[in-house]
Each structure stands twice: as C-alpha cells, then as structure tokens.
Design a protein around this motif. Structure first.
Motif, short mmCIF file in Angstrom:
data_model
loop_
_atom_site.label_atom_id
_atom_site.label_comp_id
_atom_site.label_asym_id
_atom_site.label_seq_id
_atom_site.Cartn_x
_atom_site.Cartn_y
_atom_site.Cartn_z
N UNK A 124 43.54 37.77 47.96
CA UNK A 124 43.86 38.89 47.43
C UNK A 124 41.95 38.62 47.14
N UNK A 125 41.07 37.74 47.94
CA UNK A 125 39.89 37.98 48.44
C UNK A 125 38.40 37.95 47.41
N UNK A 126 39.03 36.75 46.14
CA UNK A 126 38.67 36.59 45.40
C UNK A 126 37.31 36.46 45.66
N UNK A 127 36.83 35.47 46.60
CA UNK A 127 34.73 35.06 47.11
C UNK A 127 35.03 36.04 47.57
N UNK A 182 46.10 27.94 42.88
CA UNK A 182 45.65 26.96 43.86
C UNK A 182 43.81 26.59 44.39
N UNK A 183 43.49 27.62 44.24
CA UNK A 183 41.90 28.21 44.90
C UNK A 183 41.08 28.14 43.42
N UNK A 184 41.64 27.62 41.75
CA UNK A 184 40.51 28.06 41.14
C UNK A 184 39.53 26.87 40.64
N UNK A 185 39.92 25.88 40.94
CA UNK A 185 38.50 24.79 41.57
C UNK A 185 37.81 25.35 41.89
N UNK A 186 38.21 26.03 43.43
CA UNK A 186 36.85 26.34 44.22
C UNK A 186 36.08 27.54 43.79
N UNK A 223 36.01 28.42 40.74
CA UNK A 223 35.11 27.96 39.58
C UNK A 223 33.90 28.47 39.61
N UNK A 224 33.73 26.64 40.84
CA UNK A 224 33.02 26.13 41.98
C UNK A 224 31.92 27.33 42.62
N UNK A 280 25.54 31.61 39.86
CA UNK A 280 25.21 31.47 39.14
C UNK A 280 25.37 32.87 38.18
N UNK A 281 26.86 33.26 38.16
CA UNK A 281 28.05 33.39 37.67
C UNK A 281 28.75 33.48 36.65
N UNK A 282 28.59 32.18 36.14
CA UNK A 282 29.91 31.72 35.19
C UNK A 282 29.31 32.40 34.29
N UNK A 283 28.72 32.78 33.21
CA UNK A 283 28.39 33.74 32.07
C UNK A 283 28.56 35.00 32.18
N UNK A 284 29.04 35.26 33.82
CA UNK A 284 30.08 36.88 33.45
C UNK A 284 31.07 36.80 34.18
N UNK A 285 31.70 36.13 33.98
CA UNK A 285 33.08 36.09 35.01
C UNK A 285 33.82 35.07 33.90
#
Length: 436
Positions: free
Chosen positions: A244-247, A271-275, A277-278, A284-289
């Motif tokens: 899906x190319x989220x990275x 399966x890639x939820x943890x990776x 999220x990290x 530095x995008x946690x507040x925007x995603x």
C-alpha cells in the motif's frame, strides 16, 4: 441477518477467510449472484479474525461452513474424510496430482491444503456440483483437489496477490484444469493468459453497485493548506501492508513545507501498524496523522465524504505482492473525492493522470510530495478531478457487466436454467459499501 436460503446450494464458493473487512468486493459479488437466483454455499479455509462486519454480510443468505485451518485441530474430522476418500474412484488421480505438487512444494502448507480438500469433498452437499474459488493460491489448491476427487468442475476469480506471488508452474496447472476463470484487471489478465494456452480466463472488473452508495456531498470546502484552523484533510484507506506504500506517503508528507497545514487519516489494520507508527514518530508527524484501524462501511464512507483528498501510493511489495485495481479508488470516486495514486498495476485502467486524478510513479516519495503540494494548494483542481472520476465510474465501472458475465458462466457450469438469473430487484434498500 437474513435467514438461509431454502434452495439447496448448486455452487460452493471457496474463500480463504469469510467474512473479511478487506474483501467487500467479494461480498458485493456474492449478494449480487444470489439476487440473480444462484443458490450458493460458502466454504472458508479460515474463521473470521475481525469482530466487525460490513452490513452487506448480513444480507447474504448463503450458509458459511469452515474447514479446519490446521489439521491437528480437527483430527477426527480429517481422518473421517480420509477414510471416505480412500473409497472414491478419484482418489488415485488426486494422489498422483498431490505427489507431483508436493515434489515442487514440499511444505506443511501443501499437506494442509490436501487435508482441507478431503474435508471439503466429503462434506459438500450433493446438490453442489460446481466449485467457484476466489484467489488462485491456497483456496484454489483446496478446490482443485476436492474437484478432482469428486468429479466436480471448478472455476476461479483471480485478483492480485494470488496472480503475482503464485509460482508459474502452480498457476499453469490450475489454469489448465479449471473450467474457466475471470480476473479483475488487464494487468492480471495478461499474466494469466501468458500461462493459459486455452484462453480460459476473461476480464471482469469488480465495479461498484452504485445503489449501495449515497450521492456525493453537495460541495466540499475550499481548503488550500493556508489556514492552521482548517487543515486540508487527507485520507488513505488500505491495509497496513507493504504494497500500500504508506512508508512512501509518510516520506512525501515530511517533505512538505512546514507552513502547509494538512491532516492525514489512515483507515486499515495490518502487520505493519507498529513499524509505521514508529516511523511517523521519527518523522515528527504524530500530531498530523491519525491511525483509526479497520472500520466498517458506514464509517469509511463518512470519512470519504469529510475528506478533501484521497491518497493511495501502492507499489510492489518485496515478495512480489501487488494490488489489482483497488476498489477503494472507485469508492472514493463515488463520493467525488479527488484521488492521488500511483501509476501502477490496475490503477491506470480507471484513472488517467490529469483527467480522473493524479498518478505518480510508484516508490517515488519526491514525486508524491510534489503532487500532494500541488493538489493541497489547488481546491479547484481537486474539485474537477473528483467530478471526472465519478463520471468515469458511472459510465464504465458499474458492477453489472462483470456480474452478468460471472453469473452466466456459473449458471452454465451448475446446470441452472438461465431464466433463473433475475437481476437485483429495484427499490431494494441497502447500506453503503466500502472497499478493501
């Protein structure tokens, strides 16, 4: 949930897992086939692993039966099936085929498919004389063995991962033995026809049952990323897996100017939820995603109606897995939600760059970032692309043509009278559907 159909099933549909939130296109097809008068039974290699179900699953009347996912979990059931199979005339042919396959694929998975096939063959009702399988990997192995043992015919719907990750020898053997098959993109069709000398495979787009979707919102706000109080709302719907190319999406977003205001909602589990999220934290995008996990249909449609831009940067996964034509793109188009995607797999069969959406090369965060910047800053362009995508959907990607093809072939394989294949009655109230 609707009561089971009183008509004995003539067609057994074999699936890897049922029901699954990521396979709404299969549920849509099952319901449409039932409404054309085809009596179905569902056989699944796995029990559901998700608590949520889409409303469409409650409308399907076909009974669902579950094969033992692991043979040691149901030893008596497997042994009873083996004892029954030993007395069948087709057992010798099945054993020869299995030995040949096992030499090329000496894995526990191959043994498990044989055991599941024996259980399926023994427990199928006598009325079900044709098997139809979704996906040409594990489910097709099970259906193929069961058909060989019992003298039934079988057919397939091939999709994406199964086409691109199944070895050529396995695909070629299955294509040679199936009565017929369909696949949902020209990209996949080209690969299968290269291995199928008899031309048994046809193109049948999933399309959408547009009656299941609300009309698009009257208008979207003209956000352009300049107001911190009204960020442009980006949406990505897809399982959290490599293809899906989220990275790439996160890398592209990190390249945008700090003064540009946007917020991304991610819908999907995987399966890639943890990776992932990290990775968002590291950028530095946690507040925007926001990660919202897997959601049922109404919540996905609501998110599409509220969003300003849909993004799906699909690409080939390291193991060869890839998308076909993601139904979620068509679902976004149903709401006139503008689309930014990659020029890859079946996507360009629906979207032309600059006409129904924007396409960038897969695996190219820089190009993706540039397209994001242009679309975020240009609400008029987004509006034009969204309208064009819906027009394309309505004119060329409704569900009916593909369902007509599949229903007609299934009726012929099952010996049903074509007159029974009534179309879906008009005026049926339905819930909106979402995509895989």
């Amino acid at each position: 949930m609707n009561p089971p159909s009183p008509t004995p099933p003539h067609i057994a549909v074999v699936l890897k897992g049922y029901p699954r939130l990521s396979e709404t296109f299969i549920a849509q097809e099952l319901l449409a086939l039932e409404r054309r008068g085809l009596p179905l039974a569902i056989w699944s290699l796995r029990r559901p692993t998700e608590a949520a179900r889409h409303p469409i699953h409650g409308e399907i009347r076909a009974a669902a039966s579950y094969l033992p996912e692991y043979l040691h979990e149901a030893p008596l059931r497997v042994l009873a099936a083996l004892a029954w199979a030993l007395r069948k005339p087709g057992f010798g042919a099945l054993l020869a085929r299995f030995r040949r396959d096992l030499r090329r694929d000496p894995t526990p998975s191959r043994m498990r498919r044989l055991g599941q096939a024996l259980v399926l063959a023994r427990e199928l009702p006598a009325s079900a004389m044709h098997l139809h399988v979704h996906f040409l990997h594990s489910p097709a192995s099970v259906a193929r063995y069961a058909a060989l043992l019992t003298g039934r015919t079988w057919s397939f719907s091939a999709h994406a991962k199964d086409i691109w990750t199944t070895p050529d020898w396995d695909l070629a053997d299955k294509l040679a033995e199936a009565a017929w098959g369909v696949t949902c993109t020209r990209d996949g069709l080209a690969r299968l026809r290269a291995l199928d000398g008899a031309g048994r495979t046809a193109l049948a787009y999933h399309g959408l049952d547009l009656a299941r979707f609300p009309p698009p919102p009257p208008a979207r706000e003209t956000r352009d990323g300049g107001d911190p109080g009204a960020p442009v709302r980006l949406l990505c719907v897809g399982r959290l897996v490599a293809k899906k190319g989220h990275d790439d999406l996160f890398e592209a977003l990190a390249r945008l100017p700090d003064t540009l205001h946007w917020h991304l909602t991610l819908i999907g589990g995987g399966e890639l939820r943890v990776a992932l999220t990290e990775r968002v934290k590291a950028l530095g995008l946690s507040a925007r995603i926001a990660f919202r996990g897997a959601l049922a249909q109404p919540e996905v449609i609501a998110a599409m109606r509220a969003a300003d831009l849909f993004v799906l940067p699909a690409k080939p996964a390291p193991g060869g897995d890839r998308d076909g034509l993601p139904n979620v793109l068509m679902e976004a188009a149903s709401q006139e939600l503008p689309i930014l995607a990659t020029d890859f797999a079946g996507t360009p069969e629906f979207i032309a760059d600059g006409r129904e959406g924007r396409l960038v090369p897969p695996g190219d965060p820089a190009a993706l970032s540039a397209a994001l910047l242009a679309l975020i800053r240009d609400p008029a362009l987004r509006s034009r692309l969204g309208r064009s995508a819906r027009r394309r959907l309505v004119s060329d990607f409704s569900m009916e043509a593909g369902i007509d093809l599949i229903a007609g072939r299934l009726a012929g394989s099952a010996g049903l009278v074509p007159a029974r294949l009534d179309r879906r009655p008009t005026g049926v109230a339905e819930e909106p559907a979402c995509a895989c």
